[in-house]
Design a protein around this motif. Structure first.
Motif, PDB file in Angstrom:
ATOM      1  N   ASN A  32       0.826  -1.200   0.000  1.00  0.00           N
ATOM      2  CA  ASN A  32       0.000   0.000   0.000  1.00  0.00           C
ATOM      3  C   ASN A  32       0.861   1.251   0.000  1.00  0.00           C
ATOM      4  OD1 ASN A  32      -2.610   0.819  -0.059  1.00  0.00           O
ATOM      5  ND2 ASN A  32      -2.842   0.965   2.159  1.00  0.00           N
ATOM      6  N   ILE A  36       0.812   3.821  -3.074  1.00  0.00           N
ATOM      7  CA  ILE A  36       0.346   5.203  -2.874  1.00  0.00           C
ATOM      8  C   ILE A  36       1.431   6.195  -3.296  1.00  0.00           C
ATOM      9  CG2 ILE A  36      -0.280   6.919  -1.125  1.00  0.00           C
ATOM     10  CD1 ILE A  36      -1.835   4.699   0.313  1.00  0.00           C
ATOM     11  N   PHE A  77      -2.982  -1.453  -5.899  1.00  0.00           N
ATOM     12  CA  PHE A  77      -3.609  -0.813  -4.743  1.00  0.00           C
ATOM     13  C   PHE A  77      -4.985  -1.425  -4.463  1.00  0.00           C
ATOM     14  CE2 PHE A  77      -6.242   2.788  -3.123  1.00  0.00           C
ATOM     15  CZ  PHE A  77      -5.544   3.065  -1.967  1.00  0.00           C
ATOM     16  N   GLY A 146      -9.274   5.655   0.343  1.00  0.00           N
ATOM     17  CA  GLY A 146      -8.890   4.611  -0.605  1.00  0.00           C
ATOM     18  C   GLY A 146     -10.050   4.222  -1.500  1.00  0.00           C
ATOM     19  N   PHE A 194      -3.934  11.684   1.167  1.00  0.00           N
ATOM     20  CA  PHE A 194      -2.912  10.694   1.513  1.00  0.00           C
ATOM     21  C   PHE A 194      -1.627  11.368   1.989  1.00  0.00           C
ATOM     22  CE2 PHE A 194      -5.568   8.086  -1.332  1.00  0.00           C
ATOM     23  CZ  PHE A 194      -5.769   7.006  -0.508  1.00  0.00           C
TER      24      PHE A 194
END
Lengths: 239, 372
Positions: A32, A36, A77, A146, A194
């Motif tokens: 992740n 990201i 992701f 997400g 994020f």
């Protein structure tokens, strides 16, 4: 003497080593984090392509390649998300610790206590799993953001093949956001969530690890956390 | 133009009286079929429709608008607007194109509604202001809102011409002083086909009418009610500059080398990647060119809210959060800075406490120092 009791950690404290994060949870974390980072970097480029490619168009493929990397990372992701959902339901008790059980008084009191402890720099009560504050942050910034990014992202992805599989699955998001351009801008705005999360997350992890001496940083690699033997920690079994 | 009320001849009947031969008629049918994007095997079906079906009566209303849709429509080349108006449809009411005036035409409109309920097509150019009782657009002493609802009540279906009727366009842009509302927010019980664009492409308008006449129903519509055959794809996906987009070759200034070489206008704010329309395939003025072909980016005129989602010359559009009018990039940077400052403030106070408690511990080890 006072000096031994007041210092953050007394030298004679013994620690217990407990397996908290299963391999699937750890793998999710790093996949992740990588996805990201790549998604944000390539996304910034797609929004504002600052490199200027020289030569004939048939020789270069910069924008398309960056988009390709963005899409590939997006699939990674999304798959990692489904993977983590499996561990939420079928993993150990720590895998779902801290989840906002808003109907439970205990979760709310833990949230207030943890926020107060962080703000007043008080050691207070330790946790092995996620505390309520962490659970709230992960739910909002990782699960919530997400899913927003997955939905808007795949909707934008579907635009290149109208009537295709992704269009059928998530094409409805575009009118919901108020058209294609607004979907792009929503996707872009959420992406910055994020960044905010990453700053807060990395800082709090470093701080928490120093404050509670719980081996938090290493635990995401090894899976093991530490707790002083005499401390009655909340084991995270009941969120 | 308004003489067909009650008589209702077919297109072929009318063409014959104008002295057309069978061969000319079939050629007209073939061109119309091609304009609708249909296979040549559909020509007999189209010819059959023109021979047997009475021409569709069309009431064309004008509300809050600039008449650019009509201007575009009369420039249609395949089929030419003249054919559409005189042969394919029976245009019984249109403020701009009709010869009659005043109470006479209002009477025709009422007569059409009364005598052909459920048979006529309502085409609406523009939209209706709803604030202050709708006084900002009145025709023959009545508000346009009232005329629209009255005419829509017995219509077979409604065609929303242009961005005004489909999305609201400029008069519904923030702050929308007259409370202008697109047709689908006012008419709820009729099928509505949206033909957005400011204006829509002429061939799209006539092509839609030809389809309606041939098949006696609306074409397949997308999620927001636009005909898929004309609005199914983004301009970007059929743009002849797409290869420069994929290559990463962009115009940076209106007078730079990239602009001369015809590179992609993405960084100049081109809305091609977010706009569903046929400009890059059908083009304009009989296929001569389209905005990107002339070196200017698309402004997304067939997308909802295109006036509000400016500026036209920037890729990153303004985010319309309440009280905030800036790009997502700027909002994100501020949020990230606040987060970093918060972390830094916490770190500083943590460090200060460590230092203070160490000093206090040191102090307590001296017996002469009083305890806290």
């Amino acid at each position: 003497m006072n000096s031994t009791t007041r210092a953050p950690v007394a030298p004679q404290v013994t620690y217990e080593r407990i397996y908290v994060w299963q391999w699937g949870v750890r793998a999710f974390h790093w996949i992740n984090a990588t996805a990201i980072t790549v998604l944000f970097a390539t996304g910034l480029y797609i929004a504002d392509p600052f490199l200027s490619a020289n030569g004939e168009a048939y020789d270069v493929f910069v924008m398309a390649r960056i988009r390709q990397i963005h899409f590939a990372s997006a699939f990674l992701f999304a798959i990692a998300f489904v993977w983590r959902m499996y561990f939420f339901w079928f993993g150990n008790r720590y895998a779902r610790s801290g989840f906002p059980a808003v109907w439970k008084r205990k979760w709310w009191s833990d949230l207030v206590r943890q926020a107060t402890d962080y703000l007043t720099l008080n050691v207070g009560h330790g946790h092995l799993g996620h505390n309520a504050l962490a659970g709230l942050a992960y739910t909002l910034f990782v699960i919530g953001l997400g899913w927003c990014q997955i939905l808007t992202g795949f909707a934008l992805y579907s635009e290149s093949n109208p009537g295709g599989f992704w269009d059928g699955l998530v094409g409805w998001v575009i009118p919901l956001c108020g058209g294609s351009l607004r979907t792009h801008m929503t996707h872009h705005l959420f992406a910055w969530g994020f960044v905010v999360f990453a700053i807060a997350h990395v800082y709090i992890v470093l701080f928490d690890s120093r404050q509670y001496r719980n081996g938090l940083i290493g635990s995401m690699i090894t899976g093991f956390k530490f707790k002083p033997v005499e401390r009655g920690d909340d084991d995270g079994a009941k969120p | 133009m308004a003489t067909s009320v009650g008589t209702r001849p077919t297109t072929w009947d009318l063409l014959r009286t104008h002295g057309f031969e069978r061969r000319d008629f079939l050629r007209f049918c073939a061109i119309t079929t091609a304009a609708m994007g249909l296979d040549a095997s559909f020509v007999p079906q189209v010819a059959h429709a023109f021979e047997t079906k009475p021409r569709i009566p069309v009431l064309w209303l004008h509300g809050l608008e600039c008449t650019c849709c009509s201007e575009s429509f009369i420039r249609s080349s395949h089929p030419i607007a003249q054919d559409v108006i005189l042969n394919m449809i029976s245009l019984d009411y249109d403020e701009t194109l009709q010869a009659a005036a005043g109470h006479q035409v209002e009477e025709i409109r009422r007569k059409m509604i009364a005598e052909h309920p459920g048979e006529y097509v309502l085409a609406v150019e523009g939209n209706a202001p709803t604030k202050d009782g709708g006084v900002y657009c009145t025709i023959a002493g009545e508000t346009f809102e009232k005329i629209l609802l009255e005419t829509a009540e017995h219509a077979k279906f409604v065609i929303a011409w242009g961005s005004c009727a489909s999305n609201g366009c400029v008069q519904a842009a923030s702050p929308n002083p007259t409370g202008a509302k697109p047709i689908h927010e006012l008419v709820h019980d009729k099928p509505i086909v949206k033909v957005p664009g400011c204006p829509p492409i002429a061939e799209v308008m006539t092509g839609l009418l030809a389809h309606v006449l041939t098949f006696d129903r609306l074409p397949e519509l997308d999620r927001v009610g636009r005909p898929k055959m004309f609005y199914g794809q983004r301009i970007h996906d059929k743009c002849y500059r797409r290869s420069f987009f994929d290559a990463g070759q962009f115009v940076e200034r209106w007078d730079d080398d990239g602009a001369r070489k015809g590179w992609c206008l993405y960084k100049m704010g081109c809305r091609g990647p977010t706009t569903y329309n046929s400009c890059s395939t059908i083009k304009w003025n009989g296929g001569v060119s389209f905005p990107i072909g002339s070196g200017h980016g698309c402004i997304g005129c067939s997308e909802a809210n295109f006036w509000d989602d400016g500026p036209f010359y920037s890729r990153l559009a303004t985010t319309r959060l309440p009280g905030v009018e800036t790009t997502p990039q700027a909002i994100g940077k501020v949020a990230a800075t606040v987060a970093a400052l918060g972390a830094a403030a916490h770190l500083v106070s943590f460090g200060a406490k460590q230092v203070l408690s160490r000093d206090a511990d040191k102090g307590s080890s001296h017996p002469e120092t009083p305890q806290r």
